[in-house]
Design a protein around this motif. Structure first.
Motif, PDB file in Angstrom:
ATOM      1  N   ALA A  39      17.086 -56.798  44.747  1.00 54.92           N
ATOM      2  CA  ALA A  39      16.570 -57.736  45.753  1.00 54.92           C
ATOM      3  C   ALA A  39      15.236 -57.098  46.209  1.00 54.92           C
ATOM      4  O   ALA A  39      14.270 -58.288  46.497  1.00 54.92           O
ATOM      5  N   CYS A  40      15.023 -56.080  46.487  1.00 56.06           N
ATOM      6  CA  CYS A  40      13.769 -55.616  47.040  1.00 56.06           C
ATOM      7  C   CYS A  40      12.776 -55.786  46.225  1.00 56.06           C
ATOM      8  O   CYS A  40      11.555 -56.259  46.643  1.00 56.06           O
ATOM      9  N   HIS A  41      12.831 -55.812  44.717  1.00 56.19           N
ATOM     10  CA  HIS A  41      11.819 -55.996  43.735  1.00 56.19           C
ATOM     11  C   HIS A  41      11.198 -57.267  44.021  1.00 56.19           C
ATOM     12  O   HIS A  41       9.858 -57.581  44.195  1.00 56.19           O
ATOM     13  N   ASN A  42      11.982 -58.529  43.887  1.00 55.24           N
ATOM     14  CA  ASN A  42      11.530 -59.775  44.084  1.00 55.24           C
ATOM     15  C   ASN A  42      11.003 -60.150  45.389  1.00 55.24           C
ATOM     16  O   ASN A  42      10.106 -60.755  45.581  1.00 55.24           O
ATOM     17  N   SER A  43      11.415 -59.478  46.565  1.00 55.12           N
ATOM     18  CA  SER A  43      11.005 -59.642  47.913  1.00 55.12           C
ATOM     19  C   SER A  43       9.437 -58.849  48.011  1.00 55.12           C
ATOM     20  O   SER A  43       8.668 -59.096  48.835  1.00 55.12           O
ATOM     21  N   PHE A  44       9.498 -57.711  47.301  1.00 56.25           N
ATOM     22  CA  PHE A  44       8.282 -56.872  47.185  1.00 56.25           C
ATOM     23  C   PHE A  44       7.088 -57.944  46.871  1.00 56.25           C
ATOM     24  O   PHE A  44       5.916 -57.784  47.178  1.00 56.25           O
ATOM     25  N   ILE A  45       7.327 -58.651  45.857  1.00 59.16           N
ATOM     26  CA  ILE A  45       6.173 -59.421  45.195  1.00 59.16           C
ATOM     27  C   ILE A  45       5.625 -60.503  45.968  1.00 59.16           C
ATOM     28  O   ILE A  45       4.367 -60.404  46.143  1.00 59.16           O
ATOM     29  N   VAL A 292      18.248 -61.341  48.635  1.00 62.12           N
ATOM     30  CA  VAL A 292      16.764 -61.650  48.808  1.00 62.12           C
ATOM     31  C   VAL A 292      16.675 -62.743  49.986  1.00 62.12           C
ATOM     32  O   VAL A 292      15.737 -62.805  50.647  1.00 62.12           O
ATOM     33  N   TYR A 293      17.634 -63.796  49.759  1.00 64.04           N
ATOM     34  CA  TYR A 293      17.561 -64.872  50.740  1.00 64.04           C
ATOM     35  C   TYR A 293      17.614 -64.283  52.287  1.00 64.04           C
ATOM     36  O   TYR A 293      16.809 -64.600  53.117  1.00 64.04           O
ATOM     37  N   PHE A 294      18.344 -63.370  52.531  1.00 57.02           N
ATOM     38  CA  PHE A 294      18.354 -62.492  53.963  1.00 57.02           C
ATOM     39  C   PHE A 294      17.124 -61.888  54.061  1.00 57.02           C
ATOM     40  O   PHE A 294      16.586 -61.919  55.253  1.00 57.02           O
ATOM     41  N   ALA A 295      16.754 -61.277  53.112  1.00 57.87           N
ATOM     42  CA  ALA A 295      15.406 -60.649  53.352  1.00 57.87           C
ATOM     43  C   ALA A 295      14.300 -61.430  53.748  1.00 57.87           C
ATOM     44  O   ALA A 295      13.483 -61.259  54.520  1.00 57.87           O
TER      45      ALA A 295
END
Length: 356
Positions: A39-45, A292-295
């Motif tokens: 989840a963090c990986h996609n948010s990090f991008i 990811v949605y919540f992030a």
């Protein structure tokens, strides 16, 4: 994701026994860590762009540095497992040639993934990535005649409908802070198609090659890394703005993306597959959709929208239902882009020796 040419162990242990070699706490910790990291990986991008509409770093440089790190990790693992002899194999041209085309295709998938972030947000990309379920099913049907039962097809159609609803609702309501673009959606879906196709090639290559996994891993990453380097020189050098600034402007966020995103994703996925299996890996990816949605809502300027959330949750439930239906049918998972350890006895051998 061809029968295996690798030597098999006597009295082959079933998948369940492989998983039970790790304690329940270790399995739960691995599942939790991989779910959060994905989840963090996609948010990090998306986060690495900062407030800029376009990333200031070059996409090619991020992929190049991440894969170069993976090559080094592969060499160290090969040396640890087989000494200098195995480490030398990592640069054997014969082995490198076997995995060259696969690494090149994987690199193209990474390029599409990274380029798509300029057109769609991380939450939308994560939802669209779940289309790998139906794309893989269609590919396996076309390539080797592998079929799904009626229930599985309906679940796949439900997944597709949920993704379409997510995109349409998000677009009609302004996305709740989401970035939506037909071109970006096309890039994301192209990346999924590439990942599904190259997974089939990779699994066949890994089965046919008898070298230890760290050697295979390093050889794959070498061509992956070199392809990224070539792309960086052509796109950001010859076709760039004339400054030959191949790396662009890196910030601390860029380094976080490389090491906490790409490198950790590779290592965590492999560890999860050792202590559990591909079924749980895909459930982990499905749960990552909602994280990811919540992030996006909490940290990246998005606004919570119940209709969009419900569409995302529908995708999650459908994905988990499909994955569990595959498990219930006692079929090996043909989904995903990582190595299924159960197919490779050489990876089970060290665990079996420790158990004795």
């Amino acid at each position: 994701m061809c029968s295996s040419d690798l030597p098999s162990l006597p009295n082959k242990a079933p998948r369940a026994n492989l998983a039970t070699m790790a304690s329940a706490k270790v399995q739960a910790a691995a599942f939790f860590a991989v779910t959060i990291q994905r989840a963090c990986h996609n948010s990090f991008i998306e986060w690495a762009k900062g407030d800029d509409a376009q990333a200031t770093y070059t996409v090619s440089s991020v992929i190049f540095v991440a894969q170069a790190c993976c090559v080094v990790i592969g060499l160290l693992l090969a040396y640890q497992g087989g000494g200098a002899a195995d480490a030398k194999k990592c640069m054997d041209t014969t082995i490198l040639k076997k995995f060259a085309h696969i690494g090149m295709i994987y690199a193209m998938g990474d390029i599409f993934e990274m380029e798509s972030v300029n057109y769609v947000d991380s939450a939308t990309y994560t939802v669209l990535s779940q289309s790998k379920l139906i794309i893989t099913a269609l590919m396996m049907w076309a390539i080797d005649g592998t079929t799904q039962n009626i229930m599985q097809w309906f679940i796949l159609f439900t997944t597709s409908s949920g993704m379409l609803e997510y995109v349409l609702v998000g677009k009609s309501k302004g996305g709740g802070g989401m970035t939506l673009s037909a071109f970006g959606v096309g890039l994301a879906l192209t990346k999924v198609v590439i990942s599904c196709y190259v997974a089939v090639l990779n699994q066949k290559a890994l089965k046919k090659d008898s070298n230890p996994f760290p050697v295979q891993f390093s050889a794959l990453k070498v061509s992956w890394c070199l392809t990224s380097l070539v792309y960086m020189i052509v796109k950001d050098g010859f076709l760039g703005d004339g400054s030959w600034n191949l790396f662009g402007d890196w910030t601390s966020r860029t380094f976080v993306l490389v090491f906490a995103g790409f490198v950790l994703k590779t290592l965590f996925n492999q560890y999860l597959l050792k202590v559990l299996d591909a079924i749980w890996k895909n459930i982990s990816e499905a749960i990552g959709v909602i994280l990811v949605y919540f992030a996006k809502c909490l940290f990246l300027g998005g606004k919570f929208d119940s209709a969009v959330f419900n569409a995302a949750f529908t995708v999650i439930l459908a994905c988990i239902a499909y994955v569990l239906s595959k498990s219930a049918a006692k079929k090996k998972s043909d989904i995903g882009d990582e190595l299924d350890v159960e197919n490779y006895p050489m990876l089970r051998a060290p665990l079996l020796r420790r158990r004795k």
